[in-house]
Design an enzyme around this catalytic site. Structure first.
Site, PDB file in Angstrom:
ATOM      1  N   CYS A 166       1.643 -47.949  -0.466  1.00  0.00           N
ATOM      2  CA  CYS A 166       1.086 -49.071   0.288  1.00  0.00           C
ATOM      3  C   CYS A 166      -0.323 -49.402  -0.208  1.00  0.00           C
ATOM      4  O   CYS A 166      -0.480 -49.839  -1.336  1.00  0.00           O
ATOM      5  CB  CYS A 166       1.147 -48.769   1.792  1.00  0.00           C
ATOM      6  SG  CYS A 166       0.943 -50.250   2.791  1.00  0.00           S
TER       7      CYS A 166
ATOM      8  N   GLU B 235       7.099 -41.851   3.349  1.00  0.00           N
ATOM      9  CA  GLU B 235       6.817 -40.683   4.198  1.00  0.00           C
ATOM     10  C   GLU B 235       7.411 -40.799   5.599  1.00  0.00           C
ATOM     11  O   GLU B 235       7.509 -39.805   6.311  1.00  0.00           O
ATOM     12  CB  GLU B 235       5.301 -40.438   4.281  1.00  0.00           C
ATOM     13  CG  GLU B 235       4.480 -41.475   5.032  1.00  0.00           C
ATOM     14  CD  GLU B 235       4.053 -42.682   4.193  1.00  0.00           C
ATOM     15  OE1 GLU B 235       4.810 -43.069   3.278  1.00  0.00           O
ATOM     16  OE2 GLU B 235       2.988 -43.259   4.470  1.00  0.00           O
TER      17      GLU B 235
ATOM     18  N   HIS C 273       6.746 -47.316   2.762  1.00  0.00           N
ATOM     19  CA  HIS C 273       6.287 -45.971   3.151  1.00  0.00           C
ATOM     20  C   HIS C 273       7.403 -44.934   3.026  1.00  0.00           C
ATOM     21  O   HIS C 273       8.215 -44.788   3.939  1.00  0.00           O
ATOM     22  CB  HIS C 273       5.775 -45.994   4.598  1.00  0.00           C
ATOM     23  CG  HIS C 273       4.467 -46.693   4.733  1.00  0.00           C
ATOM     24  ND1 HIS C 273       3.255 -46.035   4.625  1.00  0.00           N
ATOM     25  CD2 HIS C 273       4.168 -47.985   4.936  1.00  0.00           C
ATOM     26  CE1 HIS C 273       2.271 -46.895   4.756  1.00  0.00           C
ATOM     27  NE2 HIS C 273       2.794 -48.104   4.958  1.00  0.00           N
TER      28      HIS C 273
END
Ligand code: XMP
Length: 534
Positions: free
Chosen positions: A82, A179, A177
């Site tokens: 990002c 994660e 993202h």
């Protein structure tokens, strides 16, 4: 033991800690540090790879928030996420533009070309044979020109450059993202990055970590004595078991029973630590002292302060006694604490490098007051790692997977003035609730409702209501059941417990706990309510 390490540079995203957790789940050690650490720090850290986190900031507006240029000069793989992608683009000669189309939430990303990061990783493919990924996006700005040497790795219709790579320099970047769990292949991508592209060994495994942690504690402590405040909670229990494994009788645990613990808590802690582990545990019965100071006090904050203050007093007195009893010898030199990694990393705080020590009511400021050195063997572990370590150390599953319990204990779950008789009623009611949650299995998931809730407990309301029992009228106290589901305890939803379970709990409490004739269920979310009632 030297682990291969990944350095995560934090630009202030709310979810930076998740990157670290995913990397650790790939069995690779990593640390989070602010984005503006010095070049010397980065070289000394000697990372096998670097990950640049997201941020709320905009590269377009904030020209200061950059990765140290050395990140791109070390020759190790770099992954930008990002904002991390945007700053990589800007710093390596691409461009980023402000976008009026902000993208939040689910997106389908098309993979382009063949890159090592995505090779063989996809959620589905289109009729034309393009590999597609289901991801989570959250951004305003976007990269509009690739830096020299980079090729396109991913795109969406509204974000034509959603991923880029320079495979010669081993720089990768994604606008989404990986994660967060909503990005279905996120773990696979991060594992690919750290294990294959960075070539880290997968040597971060809790069972193996014990030997290393034990050796480190022995080296740190030498032949000196350690005291530890054992609360029965997960962190202090695992810290105690680990330190005991390392130094045996050089550790003394102090367990303070302030009379506001769960039913049988004292007995359970003594059985586990003194009984099974053969650790030295001083069991301090301090209920009278605490109750005495709480008498007549109704204000929640004042109650907390009193409990915290008295805890420190009791602990100091015990530490002094240990020193006196040990007059000929050296006396304790160390105070052990169950501080864990999220306590150390300031979530979102990139500018402050100061580590925050847990301001847990029972130990805050104690090391200084006692003139003791601080031993924190769980400092680099996440909660799930602490739990895995606890299991590997032989602690029972039920103890390691317990719900959190606040330091002031039932003191904040008895509204208004805390009285011993209220505590006794609450302990029994709460015990029934927890017992039923542990017994009741949800058919859809196969899990117990205890495991399906993040925190559940009973609250004592010092009001009486009228009831009828047998032929007689009752005029007794009310309790409220509270059960919440949350991932971070910052926000929480009340748990939709089955009616049959609530019915059983209510019936058992009213029948078995004389003095309570009414049970209610708390259906408030946080915010605007908090999890505890005080
Ligand atoms: P609230 O009530 O603020 O609670 O929504 C969030 C989480 O924090 C726990 N809590 C405490 N833990 N000492 C602690 O160790 C405290 O004084 C304290 N107050 C709240 C609460 O149980 C929940 O898990």
């Amino acid at each position: 033991m030297q682990h291969d390490k990944i350095l995560i540079l934090d630009f202030g995203s709310q979810v930076t800690q998740l990157i670290a957790r995913r990397v650790r789940e790939a069995a690779v050690y990593c640390e989070i540090h602010p984005n503006d650490v010095s070049e010397d720090f980065i070289r000394a850290f000697n990372p096998r790879g670097i990950i640049l986190s997201g941020s709320h900031a905009s590269t377009y507006e904030d020209h200061q928030l950059r990765a140290p240029q050395v990140v791109f000069e070390l020759g190790v793989p770099v992954l930008g996420i990002c904002y991390g992608m945007q700053t990589m683009a800007v710093q390596l000669g691409g461009t980023v533009e402000w976008s009026d189309h902000r993208e939040f939430g689910y997106a389908e990303v098309r993979a382009h070309g063949h890159t090592r990061l995505f090779d063989g990783i996809e959620d589905f493919s289109t009729a034309e044979g393009h590999g597609m990924l289901k991801v989570w996006m959250s951004h305003g700005d976007k990269v509009t020109t690739l830096p020299p040497g980079f090729k396109l790795m991913a795109s969406t219709p509204s974000c034509p450059i959603a991923g880029m790579a320079d495979e010669v320099r081993r720089c990768y970047a994604v606008q989404f993202h990986p994660e967060v769990t909503h990005t279905l292949q996120g773990q696979a991508m991060l594992t690919r990055f750290v294990r294959e592209i960075c070539a880290c060994q997968g040597d971060w495994i809790m069972g193996d970590y014990i030997a290393e942690a034990v050796a480190r504690i022995r080296e740190q402590v030498g032949d000196e004595e350690v005291i530890l405040g054992l609360s029965g909670g997960v962190d202090s229990s695992v810290a105690a078991a680990l330190i005991h494994r390392a130094i045996g009788d050089q550790l003394t645990c102090v367990f303070v029973d302030h009379g506001l613990l769960r039913l049988n808590e004292g007995r359970m802690v003594m059985e586990m630590f003194a009984g099974r582990l053969h650790a030295k545990v001083v069991h301090v019965e301090a209920a009278e002292q605490f109750m005495g100071h709480l008498k007549g006090v109704t204000d929640p904050e004042q109650k907390r302060k009193i409990i915290g203050r008295e805890f420190v007093e009791v602990f100091k007195a015990e530490a002094a006694k240990l020193k006196a009893a040990d007059a000929g010898a050296k006396g304790a030199k160390w105070l052990a604490q169950g501080t864990i990694y999220p306590d150390v990393v300031e979530s979102g705080g990139t500018k402050t490098k100061k580590a925050t020590i847990k301001s847990h009511h029972n130990v805050g400021g104690l090391p200084e007051q006692l003139g003791l050195k601080l031993l924190e063997p769980l400092r680099e572990l996440f909660k799930d790692e602490v739990r895995a370590l606890g299991v590997a150390l032989g602690l029972p599953h039920d103890m390691v997977y317990r719900h959190p319990f606040p330091g002031p204990g039932l003191g904040v779950r008895i509204l208004g003035e805390v009285k011993p008789e209220f505590a006794a009623l609450l302990q029994r009611a709460d015990h029934i609730f927890i017992e039923e949650l542990r017994k009741t299995v949800d058919e859809a998931t196969g899990k117990t409702w205890y495991d399906l809730t993040s925190q559940a407990f009973t609250v004592f309301l010092p009001v009486k209501s009228v009831g009828v029992m047998g032929d007689g009228r009752t005029y007794d106290y009310v309790v409220a059941l509270r059960a919440v589901q949350t991932s971070d305890f910052m926000t929480a939803d009340w748990a939709e417990l089955p009616y049959s379970l609530l019915k059983r709990v209510s019936s058992r409490i009213i029948n078995e706990v004389r003095g309570i004739n009414r049970v209610t269920y708390d259906v408030s979310s946080k915010p605007p309510a908090t999890i505890e009632w005080e």
